[in-house]
Scaffold this active site. Structure first.
Site, PDB file in Angstrom:
ATOM      1  N   GLU A   1     112.528  -8.459 -69.341  1.00  0.00           N
ATOM      2  CA  GLU A   1     112.574  -9.980 -70.082  1.00  0.00           C
ATOM      3  C   GLU A   1     111.726 -10.982 -69.353  1.00  0.00           C
ATOM      4  OE1 GLU A   1     115.224  -7.984 -69.665  1.00  0.00           O
ATOM      5  OE2 GLU A   1     116.261  -8.083 -71.419  1.00  0.00           O
TER       6      GLU A   1
ATOM      7  N   PHE B   1     131.526  -9.374 -73.051  1.00  0.00           N
ATOM      8  CA  PHE B   1     130.688  -8.619 -72.381  1.00  0.00           C
ATOM      9  C   PHE B   1     129.185  -9.159 -72.778  1.00  0.00           C
ATOM     10  CE2 PHE B   1     127.630  -5.114 -73.544  1.00  0.00           C
ATOM     11  CZ  PHE B   1     127.659  -4.680 -72.474  1.00  0.00           C
ATOM     12  N   GLN B   2     128.515  -9.203 -71.687  1.00  0.00           N
ATOM     13  CA  GLN B   2     127.119  -9.706 -71.586  1.00  0.00           C
ATOM     14  C   GLN B   2     127.060 -11.291 -72.024  1.00  0.00           C
ATOM     15  OE1 GLN B   2     124.387  -7.244 -73.829  1.00  0.00           O
ATOM     16  NE2 GLN B   2     123.873  -6.010 -72.051  1.00  0.00           N
TER      17      GLN B   2
ATOM     18  N   LYS C   1     125.979 -14.955 -81.512  1.00  0.00           N
ATOM     19  CA  LYS C   1     125.714 -14.009 -82.457  1.00  0.00           C
ATOM     20  C   LYS C   1     126.183 -14.133 -83.937  1.00  0.00           C
ATOM     21  CE  LYS C   1     125.936  -8.906 -83.176  1.00  0.00           C
ATOM     22  NZ  LYS C   1     126.520  -7.722 -82.722  1.00  0.00           N
TER      23      LYS C   1
ATOM     24  N   MET D   1      99.781 -12.923 -47.756  1.00  0.00           N
ATOM     25  CA  MET D   1      99.796 -14.436 -47.213  1.00  0.00           C
ATOM     26  C   MET D   1     101.175 -14.360 -46.184  1.00  0.00           C
ATOM     27  SD  MET D   1      98.557 -17.314 -47.770  1.00  0.00           S
ATOM     28  CE  MET D   1      97.801 -17.753 -48.977  1.00  0.00           C
TER      29      MET D   1
END
Lengths: 163, 573
Positions: free
Chosen positions: B51, B113-114, B163, B481
């Site tokens: 993502e 969940f999630q 949802k 760096m």
């Protein structure tokens, strides 16, 4: 320097957390904070008491203004204003102390709003300094609990904070 | 009126907003939305492999076009994976709309969940965020999100959609709002004329002026106006890392980037100037160095669309809140109308001084202290091979600074990098986001062997969608760096900055179906690069071995003034 900043904001879920989050995220102080709906149910009014030099206060008002939910911001300390705080304070009150607490509350124009054989609960409204002075003057009394509302403020005269 | 489900409204609203591509990754909370996506073909979804890459692709699209990019990620881990990309866009004021799935509304707060509190997690790194509590609000919320993301000081906006707000069987009349008005949000559309007049008077009276501009010129679409004003006045111009391309990089009035790794002449000129016109820049710590020693003799005119950027770190003498384009237009008009002209003797003397500084350093680097190719040579060759006209999408580290210093950006929106957050792993997905929208242009990812491995999985996305970006990997086998700082400040104790288990990048990219090239000698570089860019329809990964001991110079001495710089490993101002 101590500043009282009034914020008019959308009465939306999460609006309060945006303001509080902003203060912690940017390392600004909050001495006290009050918030409640206004006569217009779509708007909440928040009063933040904060400290900082001119530059910090300028950043605070600018950053508050940037929040999408914030409609208007005013630093009340910039002009004449009235500030009030409400305190409820519960004392252990036996024997001589009962009279002394009552007397001191009267002098400060407080009211006893709850009584039991062993306790007094006093309500006091005024500037934060006045509430501090009341607590200090009853230094020998046994304080069981202090509840303070935090500062609310309003501008003097015809100035108003509305949309 | 047409009846649509919440899921269909999401997709339709994106279409009506003119969105062509969205970048995302499906998951449980978004299944209804993905089903709605499947049943239409106007909005095309690009499936990434992580993502974070979806947000960087959307972000880079915005950086190249000034229009909001869109990412779509599911709840929980999908949302948290997107956080780095949202923060990247936020720090650089990039317009983006990120739609995150959420668990069903009645499950919120139950550690479902999630489930993750995306509104809370994203709050400090978004311009605004929304939670959908009524499905019928979806069109207006999406409209507001796009409006907020791209007006005023742009930024990312998150829309969290539980949802059950997208249930296919629950349908509502759909109409996409034509306009939106928010009583609490009114971005300024022009600057204060009195202040602008004052600023122009000061500009015309200046003896050692500097024009210092940042990303606000790019995102404010004000490059042409900046160039016109600078040419009218003949004053020197310096750009921040975010502002490169805002003024033509090959213009003689351009003195280079300023700041920590800015050019010697830009930093010296800033330090000695008597008037700084700052536009769309925010005086951040990588520009000002020690803020108490910053430009002691300069008065400052600061133009910015965000009042909170003005006098945040450096006090402005003349603050002007407004869009860079409108303010510059007004300034140009006033300069043209004014009877006053710049003090030509003073300006000539100023340029003479600047040219002396230019002659002293002028971006030179040594090529005789190592057998190996220098990273600067690679960037200069890249500029030559692409005629200075590629989209250069950078990762973060030494290669980023070299790409900023040695590629000459003559157009805005061509230099695409994570300036504020400094996000390693940005480069490849950014190049992908740009290439998909500019298929005819050369799009390059300049990276290192450290950064590329932070999102290397996207080589798979490139294969799926045939995204023929060119990857220029400056391979120095170390986190350059970090290593440079360790060389300079930690007596060369290279703590965790060496990579001794690099993959064979050539085989790796070949396994994804792409072309790999390894270059170790400068003599081979030009031909190899030309060959790579000639393969228009292939992704080419150029693994270019460069001197691991090279440092980025100039480098400002920490907490010093603008003029305190290391110019090489041995030379200090």
């Amino acid at each position: 320097m101590r500043h009282i900043i009034s914020v008019l904001m959308e009465n939306e879920p999460g609006a309060l957390s945006r303001v509080v989050g902003l203060f912690s995220q940017r390392n600004f102080n909050i001495e006290s904070l009050t918030v409640a709906p206004t006569e217009d149910s779509t708007l909440s009014r928040m009063t933040v008491m904060t400290t900082g030099d001119e530059r910090v206060i300028e950043q605070i008002t600018k950053q508050l203004n940037k929040l999408i939910d914030v409609v208007k911001v005013v630093d009340l300390s910039e002009g004449d204003h009235i500030e009030r705080e409400l305190m409820m304070i519960k004392f252990k009150a036996n024997g001589q102390m009962r009279a002394e607490i009552k007397r001191t509350a009267d002098i400060f124009r407080g009211q006893i709003i709850d009584i039991t054989p062993n306790t007094y609960t006093v309500q006091l409204v005024g500037s934060s300094d006045k509430l501090d002075a009341f607590i200090a003057s009853l230094g020998n009394a046994s304080i069981m609990e202090v509840v303070r509302s935090g500062v609310s403020g309003i501008a003097r005269g015809e100035k108003v904070l509305t949309i | 009126m047409e009846l649509l489900s919440g899921a269909e409204m999401v997709v339709r609203a994106l279409r009506d907003e003119g969105v062509k591509y969205i970048y995302g990754y499906p998951g449980g909370a978004l299944l209804h939305v993905y089903d709605a996506l499947f049943q239409q073909d106007e909005v095309e979804h690009i499936l990434v492999r992580h993502e974070q890459a979806a947000t960087h692709m959307a972000d880079a699209y915005a950086r190249a076009t000034n229009k909001p990019g869109v990412a779509l990620v599911t709840s929980g881990p999908g949302a948290t994976n997107a956080i780095t990309g949202i923060a990247t866009a936020y720090m650089d004021s990039i317009p983006m709309v990120v739609i995150t799935g959420q668990v069903m509304s009645f499950l919120i707060g139950e550690d479902a969940f999630q489930e993750t509190d995306m509104l809370g997690i994203s709050r400090p790194i978004v311009k605004h965020n929304f939670s959908v509590t009524r499905a019928e609000d979806i069109p207006s919320i999406i409209k507001k999100a796009f409006y907020i993301a791209q007006t005023g000081r742009p930024g990312p906006v998150v829309i969290d959609i539980p949802k059950d707000m997208t249930t296919p069987t629950e349908r509502f009349p759909y109409e996409y709002p034509k306009s939106v008005k928010l009583r609490s949000y009114n971005p300024v559309t022009k600057g204060h004329s009195g202040q602008i007049r004052k600023a122009v008077d000061m500009l015309l009276a200046a003896k050692r002026p500097m024009i210092y501009t940042g990303g606000g010129i790019i995102m404010g679409d004000a490059s042409a106006e900046l160039t016109e004003l600078a040419h009218l006045l003949k004053y020197p111009v310096t750009n921040t890392l975010m502002g490169l391309g805002g003024f033509p990089g090959t213009d003689p009035q351009f003195v280079g980037m300023l700041g920590m790794h800015g050019s010697y002449e830009a930093n010296m000129a800033m330090h000695h100037s008597d008037l700084i016109l700052a536009i769309g820049a925010r005086f951040d710590d990588r520009v000002t160095n020690g803020v108490d020693k910053f430009c002691p003799t300069a008065r400052i005119i600061h133009v910015d669309i965000d009042p909170a950027s003005i006098s945040k770190t450096v006090q402005a003498d003349v603050p002007i809140v407004g869009p860079s384009k409108a303010v510059l237009e007004e300034m140009i008009q006033l300069v043209k109308e004014s009877k006053k002209r710049p003090d030509q003797d003073a300006i000539d003397a100023w340029w003479k001084q600047i040219d002396e500084w230019r002659a002293r350093h002028g971006g030179r680097y040594r090529t005789d202290d190592s057998e190996m190719m220098k990273p600067q040579q690679v960037i200069e060759m890249l500029c030559k091979v692409t005629n200075g006209d590629a989209f250069v999408c950078s990762d973060v580290g030494q290669h980023q600074m070299f790409a900023a210093q040695y590629y000459k950006y003559n157009k805005p929106n061509r230099w695409i990098n994570s300036g504020g957050l400094g996000t390693m792993g940005f480069g490849l997905p950014a190049a992908m986001g740009v290439k998909m929208n500019f298929p005819e242009s050369d799009v390059v990812c300049v990276t290192g062997e450290g950064s590329i491995q932070m999102n290397i999985q996207e080589l798979s996305t490139c294969k799926q969608y045939d995204i023929p970006v060119k990857i220029i990997c400056l391979n120095n086998q170390s986190l350059g760096m970090v290593r440079q700082w360790q060389d300079m400040n930690y007596e060369s104790r290279h703590s965790q900055s060496y990579m001794n288990s690099l993959p064979d990048f050539i085989k790796l990219v070949e396994s994804y179906g792409h072309v790999g090239m390894k270059v170790t000698k400068y003599a081979d570089l030009e031909n190899a690069m030309r060959e790579a860019f000639a393969m228009k329809d292939r992704l080419v990964f150029m693994d270019i071995y460069v001197d691991p001991f090279e440092h980025v110079y100039p480098m400002q001495v920490p907490r010093g003034s603008m003029r305190d710089m290391w110019l090489s490993k041995t030379e200090r101002t």
